[in-house]
Design an enzyme around this catalytic site. Structure first.
Site, mmCIF file in Angstrom:
data_model
loop_
_atom_site.group_PDB
_atom_site.id
_atom_site.type_symbol
_atom_site.label_atom_id
_atom_site.label_comp_id
_atom_site.label_asym_id
_atom_site.label_seq_id
_atom_site.Cartn_x
_atom_site.Cartn_y
_atom_site.Cartn_z
ATOM 1 N N ARG A 198 25.746 -90.616 -7.486
ATOM 2 C CA ARG A 198 25.545 -89.877 -6.242
ATOM 3 C C ARG A 198 25.572 -90.847 -5.067
ATOM 4 N NH1 ARG A 198 22.150 -84.603 -7.801
ATOM 5 N NH2 ARG A 198 23.163 -84.393 -9.836
ATOM 6 N N GLU A 233 24.189 -91.223 -2.399
ATOM 7 C CA GLU A 233 23.054 -90.974 -1.511
ATOM 8 C C GLU A 233 23.109 -92.006 -0.391
ATOM 9 O OE1 GLU A 233 21.022 -88.537 -2.324
ATOM 10 O OE2 GLU A 233 21.113 -88.295 -4.504
ATOM 11 N N ARG A 247 12.896 -93.063 -4.584
ATOM 12 C CA ARG A 247 13.100 -92.139 -5.716
ATOM 13 C C ARG A 247 14.551 -91.717 -5.890
ATOM 14 N NH1 ARG A 247 11.551 -86.624 -3.962
ATOM 15 N NH2 ARG A 247 12.125 -86.655 -1.802
ATOM 16 N N HIS A 248 15.467 -92.394 -5.212
ATOM 17 C CA HIS A 248 16.893 -92.123 -5.400
ATOM 18 C C HIS A 248 17.628 -93.367 -5.863
ATOM 19 C CE1 HIS A 248 15.933 -88.723 -2.690
ATOM 20 N NE2 HIS A 248 16.776 -88.113 -3.494
ATOM 21 N N GLU A 286 10.254 -84.095 -7.480
ATOM 22 C CA GLU A 286 11.038 -83.242 -8.385
ATOM 23 C C GLU A 286 11.529 -84.052 -9.577
ATOM 24 O OE1 GLU A 286 14.621 -81.447 -6.571
ATOM 25 O OE2 GLU A 286 15.575 -81.974 -8.467
ATOM 26 N N SER A 345 16.035 -79.872 -12.220
ATOM 27 C CA SER A 345 16.511 -78.614 -11.635
ATOM 28 C C SER A 345 17.231 -77.843 -12.714
ATOM 29 C CB SER A 345 17.552 -78.881 -10.545
ATOM 30 O OG SER A 345 16.946 -79.236 -9.362
ATOM 31 N N ARG A 405 13.184 -90.732 -13.131
ATOM 32 C CA ARG A 405 12.011 -90.119 -12.483
ATOM 33 C C ARG A 405 10.945 -89.756 -13.512
ATOM 34 N NH1 ARG A 405 14.072 -86.326 -7.550
ATOM 35 N NH2 ARG A 405 15.234 -87.955 -6.466
HETATM 36 P P1 AMO Z 1 19.967 -81.993 -9.516
HETATM 37 O O1 AMO Z 1 20.998 -82.410 -8.523
HETATM 38 O O2 AMO Z 1 18.695 -81.451 -8.983
HETATM 39 O O3 AMO Z 1 20.554 -80.886 -10.498
HETATM 40 O O4 AMO Z 1 19.654 -83.219 -10.467
HETATM 41 C C1 AMO Z 1 18.801 -83.054 -11.588
HETATM 42 C C2 AMO Z 1 17.779 -84.173 -11.659
HETATM 43 O O5 AMO Z 1 18.434 -85.437 -11.724
HETATM 44 C C3 AMO Z 1 17.657 -86.416 -11.050
HETATM 45 N N1 AMO Z 1 18.446 -87.003 -9.961
HETATM 46 C C4 AMO Z 1 18.309 -88.259 -9.513
HETATM 47 N N2 AMO Z 1 17.512 -89.260 -9.877
HETATM 48 C C5 AMO Z 1 17.606 -90.420 -9.218
HETATM 49 N N3 AMO Z 1 18.470 -90.650 -8.199
HETATM 50 C C6 AMO Z 1 19.302 -89.673 -7.780
HETATM 51 N N4 AMO Z 1 20.152 -89.908 -6.789
HETATM 52 C C7 AMO Z 1 19.248 -88.406 -8.447
HETATM 53 N N5 AMO Z 1 19.899 -87.239 -8.306
HETATM 54 C C8 AMO Z 1 19.404 -86.414 -9.231
HETATM 55 C C9 AMO Z 1 16.438 -85.712 -10.502
HETATM 56 C C10 AMO Z 1 16.880 -84.275 -10.434
HETATM 57 O O6 AMO Z 1 15.798 -83.377 -10.528
HETATM 58 N N6 AMO Z 1 23.500 -79.723 -12.267
HETATM 59 C C11 AMO Z 1 22.097 -79.683 -11.899
HETATM 60 C C12 AMO Z 1 21.215 -79.525 -13.109
HETATM 61 C C13 AMO Z 1 21.340 -78.179 -13.774
HETATM 62 O O7 AMO Z 1 21.229 -77.152 -13.095
HETATM 63 O O8 AMO Z 1 21.499 -78.154 -15.026
HETATM 64 C C14 AMO Z 1 21.760 -80.948 -11.146
HETATM 65 O O9 AMO Z 1 22.442 -81.960 -11.194
HETATM 66 O O10 AMO Z 1 15.384 -85.890 -11.421
#
Ligand code: AMO
Ligand code: ATP
Length: 430
Positions: A210, A212, A218-219, A353, A356, A404
């Protein structure tokens, strides 16, 4: 053969150990070394008048964090860690460490996270830091075996992809011959397609990428996602699956990683309840609005500050449910009674979080409509939409961020601590 330090008991007569020089102390007639391997720390006591010349030579040469192999007599003593010490007959330097060290492994000198990550190989020699990765390993093992026991099959999907899944802004474009391609943000589309493949229960644990923009604690730009997808299931079914997984994983760590948790100062791993509270989004917003300094209204995303306020009120893991359809991805299934909300959920730790998920829209024409209503073009999703025309069962799933999970379980302040070699805005090496 060397034996692991943990297995050197006071009743052994003689032993060979190998490891790193954790500390050295020279008191003149007597020198002490603490030797560390993966399993523990052991004192080597050198009465200089009583050991061979070669040993004296080696201990003069050796530096902290050098790799050594030491053979000698084991003596019981209450003065040394573990109630025993080794008096060497031989002391070999297998690899001398240069000095000064980029990082103090014995943790007498505190280090900034960047210094630590630049010398990560030294950082993970620290027993406290090694504990994080031992716990992470146990979390992964427990997750795998839990999902296999629940009848899942493990799949691997491509990380070079042609389309965004979670909104177009966070993609890393890559040079892929003459085509446009990106690093995968989520296995979302692929795990759903496998429902049309008749797999019924699939999981994947793999990297997600990602872009970001912001540096936060936390990212990550490369994270590890634990993804599941289940046919003939709705959001409630997969929330219950997630509850079972959380309990199983926490229990496994509590049972098998007591020493590691203690190293990290976690006295109570707080195993999540069997049934976690379901907090409807509208109520979550109310809590946030009541206590927040900024205006917050129904339809807003829950930012870091809101998550913290709600987390404080909830005090333990909980779900946020009944999300407005408008702020969830196109693949979420609108609620049958009130389509302005959808069958999506987030699993929350009081701090942030964790996961999701949603029941998915499995009806082709409705999905096309939902893609359009998010301002996306269905043409870009042809490969994904095709399976929906040839027998797609109802299904649901979630993605859980492994870092996380480990971060919150271990009480870490920065998500980078839960990754060996984190990728963030400024870091692509080591
Ligand atoms: P989402 O985008 O909420 O959902 O991602 C799911 C979980 O992945 C982790 N996460 C991350 N952890 C660290 N750094 C990041 N940049 C990052 N991005 C995401 C988080 C987050 O809650 N496709 C949906 C899932 C689904 O519906 O099955 C999805 O990707 O813990
Ligand atoms: P002792 O009579 O118990 O051997 P000491 O007080 O005469 O000890 P030294 O033997 O010279 O003193 O040791 C110097 C320091 O090292 C002391 O503070 C002692 O407590 C400590 N020490 C001695 N032996 C050990 C050991 N095997 N492990 C850890 N520390 C030790």
């Amino acid at each position: 053969m060397r034996i692991p330090i943990q297995e050197v008991t006071p009743d052994l007569e003689k032993a060979t150990i190998a490891g790193w020089v954790h500390e050295e102390r020279d008191l003149g007639g007597l020198a002490f070394f603490l030797i560390r391997d993966r399993t523990g720390i052991m004192q080597v006591t050198v009465p200089k008048k009583k050991v061979p010349e070669a040993v004296l030579h080696a201990i003069k040469e050796v530096s902290r964090e050098s790799v050594v192999r030491v053979t000698g007599i084991i003596k019981a003593t209450e003065k040394a860690p573990g109630g025993r010490e080794l008096v060497p007959e031989s002391f070999e330097i297998l690899a001398k460490a240069a000095s000064p060290l980029p990082l103090d492994v014995a943790e007498k000198v505190p280090a900034e996270i960047d210094t630590r990550l630049d010398a990560r190989f030294l950082d993970v020699r620290r027993p406290r830091i090694a504990s994080i990765f031992q716990i992470r390993s146990r979390v992964m093992e427990a997750t795998h075996s839990f999902l296999f026991n629940e009848g899942f099959i493990n799949i691997t999907t491509p990380k070079v992809v042609a389309a965004a899944t979670e909104g177009g802004t966070e993609l890393f474009p890559i040079a892929y011959f003459e085509k446009e391609a990106f690093l995968g943000q989520s296995p979302q589309l692929y795990k759903q397609m496998m429902m049309a493949g008749g797999c019924e229960k699939v999981f994947e644990i793999g990297p997600i990428f990602r872009a970001e923009e912001h540096n936060t604690v936390r990212h990550l730009n490369e994270a590890t996602s634990i993804d599941v997808e289940v046919s003939f299931a709705d959001h409630e079914d997969v929330m219950q699956l997630l509850e079972r997984l959380m309990r199983t994983v926490y229990q496994a760590v509590a049972d098998d990683c007591a020493d590691q948790l203690a190293h990290l100062g976690v006295t109570d791993p707080a195993i999540p309840d069997t049934t976690l509270p379901r907090l409807p989004y509208a109520e979550a917003i109310e809590i946030a609005a009541r206590k927040s300094e900024d205006p917050i209204a129904y339809g807003d995303d829950l930012g870091t500050a809101s998550e913290r306020i709600i987390g404080e009120e909830m005090g333990a893991h909980y779900f946020i449910t009944e999300w407005p359809t408008a702020i969830r991805p196109y693949y979420a299934m609108p609620n049958e009674r009130d389509p302005s909300i959808c069958n999506a959920f987030d699993l929350m730790h009081p701090r942030m979080e964790l996961s999701s998920g949603a029941q998915r829209c499995h009806i082709h024409d409705q999905l096309v409509e939902q893609i359009r209503s998010k301002g996306l073009s269905p043409e870009g999703f042809e490969f994904y939409l095709k399976p929906f025309r040839y027998g797609m069962p109802p299904h649901a799933g979630w993605g859980l961020g492994a870092e996380r999970l480990v971060m919150t379980m271990c009480g870490l302040q920065n998500i980078r601590e839960a990754v060996l070699f984190p990728r963030d805005r400024h870091r692509v090496t080591p």
